[in-house]
Design an enzyme around this catalytic site. Sequence first.
Site, PDB file in Angstrom:
ATOM      1  N   HIS A  31       0.404  -0.498   0.009  1.00  0.00           N
ATOM      2  CA  HIS A  31      -0.129   0.003   0.072  1.00  0.00           C
ATOM      3  C   HIS A  31       0.991   1.492  -0.172  1.00  0.00           C
ATOM      4  O   HIS A  31       2.176   1.297   0.514  1.00  0.00           O
ATOM      5  CB  HIS A  31      -1.238   0.156   1.301  1.00  0.00           C
ATOM      6  CG  HIS A  31      -2.361  -0.609   1.172  1.00  0.00           C
ATOM      7  ND1 HIS A  31      -2.915  -1.443   2.188  1.00  0.00           N
ATOM      8  CD2 HIS A  31      -1.612  -1.913   0.390  1.00  0.00           C
ATOM      9  CE1 HIS A  31      -4.469  -1.777   2.411  1.00  0.00           C
ATOM     10  NE2 HIS A  31      -3.083  -2.544   0.903  1.00  0.00           N
ATOM     11  N   GLU A  36       0.800   3.830   1.611  1.00  0.00           N
ATOM     12  CA  GLU A  36       1.554   4.690   2.664  1.00  0.00           C
ATOM     13  C   GLU A  36       2.511   3.658   3.586  1.00  0.00           C
ATOM     14  O   GLU A  36       2.892   4.294   3.862  1.00  0.00           O
ATOM     15  CB  GLU A  36       0.165   4.040   3.968  1.00  0.00           C
ATOM     16  CG  GLU A  36      -1.093   5.166   3.608  1.00  0.00           C
ATOM     17  CD  GLU A  36      -2.362   4.615   2.562  1.00  0.00           C
ATOM     18  OE1 GLU A  36      -3.646   4.218   3.053  1.00  0.00           O
ATOM     19  OE2 GLU A  36      -1.512   3.328   1.937  1.00  0.00           O
ATOM     20  N   CYS A  44      -6.341   2.007   5.468  1.00  0.00           N
ATOM     21  CA  CYS A  44      -7.359   0.869   5.940  1.00  0.00           C
ATOM     22  C   CYS A  44      -7.153   0.020   7.145  1.00  0.00           C
ATOM     23  O   CYS A  44      -5.917   0.697   7.739  1.00  0.00           O
ATOM     24  CB  CYS A  44      -7.029  -0.204   5.142  1.00  0.00           C
ATOM     25  SG  CYS A  44      -4.933  -1.004   5.129  1.00  0.00           S
ATOM     26  N   CYS A  67      -2.753  -0.217   7.508  1.00  0.00           N
ATOM     27  CA  CYS A  67      -1.825   1.498   7.029  1.00  0.00           C
ATOM     28  C   CYS A  67      -2.460   2.344   8.501  1.00  0.00           C
ATOM     29  O   CYS A  67      -0.990   2.877   8.786  1.00  0.00           O
ATOM     30  CB  CYS A  67      -2.560   1.733   5.638  1.00  0.00           C
ATOM     31  SG  CYS A  67      -2.079   0.723   4.640  1.00  0.00           S
TER      32      CYS A  67
END
Length: 160
Positions: free
Chosen positions: A57, A59, A87, A90
């Site tokens: 991801h 992040e 999410c 993260c």
Amino acid sequence: MLNFDDYSWVMSVAIDEAYKAYSIDEVPVGAVVVDNAGNIISQKHNLKEASNDPCGHAEILAIRDACEKLGNWRLSDCTLFVTLEPCPMCMSALVQSRIGKLVFGAYDPKGGAISLNYNLYKDKRLNHNFNIIGGVNHFETSKILSRFFREKRSSYKKKE
């Protein structure tokens, strides 16, 4: 110190990262880590598909890169800007990195930690809390995601 006018500018950098993800058929999410003066430390986009990594991801990648560049796993003097509400995975990484602040664009009612009431960022039982600002450049950040998934759905229908 970052002020609200800087938020749109930094979010535009994150949006540019999201378009990079879009161009390689990744979910278009971009993330940028800045210091308190507004200097960009790291900018990344999703690479989950390209790397076959469920942790790919934007992040997570931006946090890793910023920590490496700063030589410190603590990002307490930094702000993470991301085009989509993080999410739960993260959000946990943000707590672990001791991020100073989170600024995000589009809300994610199906997968976002805040929308799903996983409010780790303010859970007093954890050893770090931080402030969040959501909805920055919401229209633009939502538009790229909607377009991406609309195109995905139409390509699935063509295959049937």
